[in-house]
Motif scaffolding. Structure first.
Motif, PDB file in Angstrom:
ATOM      1  N   THR A 205       0.832  -1.205   0.000  1.00 13.03           N
ATOM      2  CA  THR A 205       0.000   0.000   0.000  1.00 13.03           C
ATOM      3  C   THR A 205       0.864   1.251   0.000  1.00 13.03           C
ATOM      4  OG1 THR A 205      -1.723  -1.156   1.230  1.00 13.03           O
ATOM      5  CG2 THR A 205      -1.805   1.249   1.223  1.00 13.03           C
ATOM      6  N   PRO A 206       0.685   2.148  -0.989  1.00  9.84           N
ATOM      7  CA  PRO A 206       1.504   3.365  -1.049  1.00  9.84           C
ATOM      8  C   PRO A 206       1.117   4.365   0.037  1.00  9.84           C
ATOM      9  CG  PRO A 206      -0.153   3.386  -2.786  1.00  9.84           C
ATOM     10  CD  PRO A 206      -0.253   2.043  -2.131  1.00  9.84           C
ATOM     11  N   ARG A 207       2.109   5.122   0.465  1.00  8.04           N
ATOM     12  CA  ARG A 207       1.870   6.132   1.502  1.00  8.04           C
ATOM     13  C   ARG A 207       2.847   7.286   1.294  1.00  8.04           C
ATOM     14  NH1 ARG A 207       1.373   3.806   7.399  1.00  8.04           N
ATOM     15  NH2 ARG A 207      -0.716   3.320   6.641  1.00  8.04           N
ATOM     16  N   GLN A 208       2.319   8.490   1.285  1.00  7.21           N
ATOM     17  CA  GLN A 208       3.139   9.682   1.046  1.00  7.21           C
ATOM     18  C   GLN A 208       3.545  10.350   2.360  1.00  7.21           C
ATOM     19  OE1 GLN A 208       1.994  13.023   1.783  1.00  7.21           O
ATOM     20  NE2 GLN A 208       0.207  12.095   2.765  1.00  7.21           N
ATOM     21  N   GLN A 209       4.542  11.233   2.273  1.00  5.30           N
ATOM     22  CA  GLN A 209       5.047  11.910   3.461  1.00  5.30           C
ATOM     23  C   GLN A 209       4.838  13.416   3.468  1.00  5.30           C
ATOM     24  OE1 GLN A 209       9.353  11.058   2.101  1.00  5.30           O
ATOM     25  NE2 GLN A 209       9.608  12.923   3.328  1.00  5.30           N
ATOM     26  N   LEU A 210       4.775  14.044   2.277  1.00  2.25           N
ATOM     27  CA  LEU A 210       4.928  15.493   2.201  1.00  2.25           C
ATOM     28  C   LEU A 210       3.719  16.288   2.684  1.00  2.25           C
ATOM     29  CD1 LEU A 210       6.911  15.870  -1.157  1.00  2.25           C
ATOM     30  CD2 LEU A 210       7.773  15.863   1.193  1.00  2.25           C
ATOM     31  N   SER A 211       2.560  15.651   2.801  1.00  6.54           N
ATOM     32  CA  SER A 211       1.398  16.396   3.310  1.00  6.54           C
ATOM     33  C   SER A 211       1.295  16.329   4.830  1.00  6.54           C
ATOM     34  CB  SER A 211       0.101  15.864   2.683  1.00  6.54           C
ATOM     35  OG  SER A 211      -0.208  14.577   3.199  1.00  6.54           O
ATOM     36  N   VAL A 212       2.195  15.581   5.478  1.00  3.40           N
ATOM     37  CA  VAL A 212       2.179  15.493   6.940  1.00  3.40           C
ATOM     38  C   VAL A 212       2.647  16.820   7.514  1.00  3.40           C
ATOM     39  CG1 VAL A 212       3.141  14.319   8.946  1.00  3.40           C
ATOM     40  CG2 VAL A 212       2.590  13.015   6.881  1.00  3.40           C
ATOM     41  N   PRO A 213       1.873  17.444   8.382  1.00  2.00           N
ATOM     42  CA  PRO A 213       2.243  18.757   8.916  1.00  2.00           C
ATOM     43  C   PRO A 213       3.570  18.734   9.674  1.00  2.00           C
ATOM     44  CG  PRO A 213      -0.063  18.249   9.396  1.00  2.00           C
ATOM     45  CD  PRO A 213       0.562  16.991   8.868  1.00  2.00           C
TER      46      PRO A 213
ATOM     47  N   PRO B 119      10.746   6.743   8.181  1.00  2.00           N
ATOM     48  CA  PRO B 119       9.602   6.128   8.855  1.00  2.00           C
ATOM     49  C   PRO B 119       8.375   5.960   7.964  1.00  2.00           C
ATOM     50  CG  PRO B 119      10.008   8.332   9.707  1.00  2.00           C
ATOM     51  CD  PRO B 119      11.176   7.982   8.848  1.00  2.00           C
ATOM     52  N   THR B 120       8.210   6.810   6.948  1.00  2.00           N
ATOM     53  CA  THR B 120       7.089   6.614   6.030  1.00  2.00           C
ATOM     54  C   THR B 120       7.291   5.345   5.207  1.00  2.00           C
ATOM     55  OG1 THR B 120       6.693   9.005   5.880  1.00  2.00           O
ATOM     56  CG2 THR B 120       5.728   7.630   4.172  1.00  2.00           C
ATOM     57  N   SER B 121       8.502   5.150   4.703  1.00  2.00           N
ATOM     58  CA  SER B 121       8.806   3.909   3.988  1.00  2.00           C
ATOM     59  C   SER B 121       8.616   2.701   4.901  1.00  2.00           C
ATOM     60  CB  SER B 121      10.238   3.946   3.449  1.00  2.00           C
ATOM     61  OG  SER B 121      10.388   4.946   2.469  1.00  2.00           O
ATOM     62  N   LEU B 122       9.096   2.823   6.134  1.00  2.00           N
ATOM     63  CA  LEU B 122       8.957   1.725   7.080  1.00  2.00           C
ATOM     64  C   LEU B 122       7.498   1.450   7.402  1.00  2.00           C
ATOM     65  CD1 LEU B 122      10.380  -0.322   8.890  1.00  2.00           C
ATOM     66  CD2 LEU B 122      10.512   1.441  10.659  1.00  2.00           C
ATOM     67  N   SER B 123       6.689   2.510   7.491  1.00  2.00           N
ATOM     68  CA  SER B 123       5.267   2.311   7.802  1.00  2.00           C
ATOM     69  C   SER B 123       4.554   1.554   6.687  1.00  2.00           C
ATOM     70  CB  SER B 123       4.585   3.661   8.048  1.00  2.00           C
ATOM     71  OG  SER B 123       4.383   4.385   6.842  1.00  2.00           O
ATOM     72  N   MET B 124       5.005   1.731   5.445  1.00  2.00           N
ATOM     73  CA  MET B 124       4.427   0.949   4.347  1.00  2.00           C
ATOM     74  C   MET B 124       4.748  -0.533   4.527  1.00  2.00           C
ATOM     75  SD  MET B 124       4.924   3.214   0.877  1.00  2.00           S
ATOM     76  CE  MET B 124       6.148   4.482   1.147  1.00  2.00           C
ATOM     77  N   ILE B 125       5.989  -0.828   4.922  1.00  2.00           N
ATOM     78  CA  ILE B 125       6.377  -2.213   5.163  1.00  2.00           C
ATOM     79  C   ILE B 125       5.596  -2.781   6.346  1.00  2.00           C
ATOM     80  CG2 ILE B 125       8.281  -3.746   5.755  1.00  2.00           C
ATOM     81  CD1 ILE B 125       8.660  -2.581   3.032  1.00  2.00           C
ATOM     82  N   MET B 126       5.436  -1.992   7.393  1.00  2.00           N
ATOM     83  CA  MET B 126       4.693  -2.453   8.564  1.00  2.00           C
ATOM     84  C   MET B 126       3.248  -2.764   8.195  1.00  2.00           C
ATOM     85  SD  MET B 126       6.808  -2.545  11.128  1.00  2.00           S
ATOM     86  CE  MET B 126       5.814  -2.459  12.613  1.00  2.00           C
TER      87      MET B 126
ATOM     88  N   ALA C 207       8.090  10.509  -1.356  1.00  2.00           N
ATOM     89  CA  ALA C 207       8.239  11.945  -1.588  1.00  2.00           C
ATOM     90  C   ALA C 207       7.168  12.447  -2.541  1.00  2.00           C
ATOM     91  CB  ALA C 207       9.627  12.248  -2.135  1.00  2.00           C
ATOM     92  N   GLU C 208       5.950  12.486  -2.029  1.00  2.00           N
ATOM     93  CA  GLU C 208       4.791  12.968  -2.773  1.00  2.00           C
ATOM     94  C   GLU C 208       3.777  13.555  -1.804  1.00  2.00           C
ATOM     95  OE1 GLU C 208       3.343  13.807  -5.353  1.00  2.00           O
ATOM     96  OE2 GLU C 208       4.737  13.187  -6.923  1.00  2.00           O
ATOM     97  N   TYR C 209       2.778  14.236  -2.371  1.00  2.00           N
ATOM     98  CA  TYR C 209       1.735  14.858  -1.557  1.00  2.00           C
ATOM     99  C   TYR C 209       0.449  14.045  -1.516  1.00  2.00           C
ATOM    100  CZ  TYR C 209       4.674  19.010  -1.451  1.00  2.00           C
ATOM    101  OH  TYR C 209       5.718  19.882  -1.244  1.00  2.00           O
ATOM    102  N   THR C 210       0.334  13.069  -2.432  1.00  2.00           N
ATOM    103  CA  THR C 210      -0.837  12.196  -2.440  1.00  2.00           C
ATOM    104  C   THR C 210      -0.380  10.750  -2.586  1.00  2.00           C
ATOM    105  OG1 THR C 210      -1.132  12.290  -4.846  1.00  2.00           O
ATOM    106  CG2 THR C 210      -2.245  13.990  -3.525  1.00  2.00           C
ATOM    107  N   ASP C 211      -1.130   9.856  -1.984  1.00  2.00           N
ATOM    108  CA  ASP C 211      -0.781   8.434  -2.060  1.00  2.00           C
ATOM    109  C   ASP C 211      -0.845   7.916  -3.494  1.00  2.00           C
ATOM    110  OD1 ASP C 211      -0.515   8.476   0.686  1.00  2.00           O
ATOM    111  OD2 ASP C 211      -2.460   7.529   1.085  1.00  2.00           O
ATOM    112  N   GLU C 212      -1.720   8.487  -4.292  1.00  2.00           N
ATOM    113  CA  GLU C 212      -1.916   8.005  -5.658  1.00  2.00           C
ATOM    114  C   GLU C 212      -0.658   8.175  -6.518  1.00  2.00           C
ATOM    115  OE1 GLU C 212      -3.985  10.007  -4.047  1.00  2.00           O
ATOM    116  OE2 GLU C 212      -5.618   8.573  -3.670  1.00  2.00           O
ATOM    117  N   ASN C 213       0.216   9.106  -6.168  1.00  2.00           N
ATOM    118  CA  ASN C 213       1.399   9.379  -6.978  1.00  2.00           C
ATOM    119  C   ASN C 213       2.667   8.708  -6.445  1.00  2.00           C
ATOM    120  OD1 ASN C 213       0.006  11.032  -8.797  1.00  2.00           O
ATOM    121  ND2 ASN C 213       0.262  12.837  -7.510  1.00  2.00           N
TER     122      ASN C 213
END
Length: 291
Positions: free
Chosen positions: A123-131, A140-147, A255-261
């Motif tokens: 499941t893809p997950r982006q980081q850049l929209s996180v405040p 940790p975003t990459s790791l959270s995808m693995i988790m 390194a994106e603002y939306t999961d879709e990208n």
């Protein structure tokens, strides 16, 4: 004392089950025929507080947060010290310690004949929209995808808070990130230095997605990225694909603002050129002698 081939870099990781009533400190010493270095403190580890330590250097090596960089070409051994502090509880359990090294005689083998087309559904997950911290949490975003792949559904913010290195003030400590999943029952994890594609393909064939550490100096180094990463960046490798005779690494790049990208296909020769050789490996079974 553990004897291995001469190395220029050493990165440890550990899998420990722990709570906030106890803490573990991990120390490593490197050496050669002349003797050993001082013990370097690589991590102070509690459930909710983790720290590395700076200003650790002697005639044998220097510590750069998570990496021991040797100063001599014949460093070929190491020692480990593990210190349990405060009150060790019934929950505390040291499952394993792993050490990976970049050898003095490091020879990369990127023979693409070992590759086959395969893509793991992560499941893809982006980081850049996180405040506030979005620009700093690629690891940790990459790791959270693995988790999430292993049914541990922490958000990227939750993982970032847990692996944050209070000593260096960063979210990208390789040791802390790669060690965290192994603190769960049924998961095993480590940092690993790899210099051949066969090892990577083996993991992908076993349905084991990998976190890759990359570094670029220009956006043109890796076509399709939205920026350069001179300070380093982490992405998730989920497989390989061949298009018109050209191999691509299929990745989830946070390194994106939306999961879709997040899902990308990078030319493999470019990806290998910017890859630093280090990966996080998380498995739901113990590592064996062939890993």
């Amino acid at each position: 004392v553990f004897f291995i081939n001469p190395y220029k870099e050493l990165v440890p990781s550990w899998n420990v089950i722990i709570d906030n009533n106890s803490a573990v400190t991990f120390l490593f010493s490197v050496g050669n025929n002349e003797g050993f270095s001082e013990y370097y403190t690589i991590g102070y580890w509690k459930e909710s507080y983790k720290a590395s330590f700076d200003n650790q250097e002697d005639e044998f090596a220097k510590v750069y947060i998570d990496t021991i960089v040797t100063k001599k070409d014949d460093i070929d051994r190491f020692k480990i010290k593990v210190v349990f502090r405060n009150s060790e509880t019934e929950i505390t359990a040291l499952k394993n310690i792993s050490v990976t090294t970049k050898l003095v005689s490091d020879n990369r083998n990127f023979d693409t004949s070992v590759l086959s087309e395969k893509i793991i559904d992560v499941t893809p997950r982006q980081q850049l929209s996180v405040p506030v911290i979005g620009n700093s949490i690629c690891s940790p975003t990459s790791l959270s995808m693995i988790m999430t792949y292993y049914q541990h559904l922490e958000s990227q913010q939750d993982v970032a808070g847990i692996v944050f290195d209070e000593g260096a003030g960063i979210y990208g400590n390789w040791t802390f990130n790669a060690s965290y999943p192994g603190g769960f029952a049924g998961l095993y994890s480590r940092v690993e230095y790899v210099n051949n594609l066969a090892t990577i393909m083996k993991y992908i064939n076993e349905d084991t997605p990998l976190v890759l550490s990359i570094k670029t100096t220009s956006i043109s180094d890796l076509e399709g990225t939205i920026m350069a990463y001179p300070g380093g960046h982490l992405i998730v490798l989920i497989g390989f694909k061949e298009i018109e005779g050209i191999w691509y690494g299929v990745v989830n790049d946070p390194a994106e603002y939306t999961d879709e990208n997040v899902r990308r296909e990078y030319k493999l020769d470019q990806l290998l050129n910017v890859w630093r050789g280090y990966i996080y490996v998380v498995k739901d079974e113990m590592f064996d002698e062939t890993d």
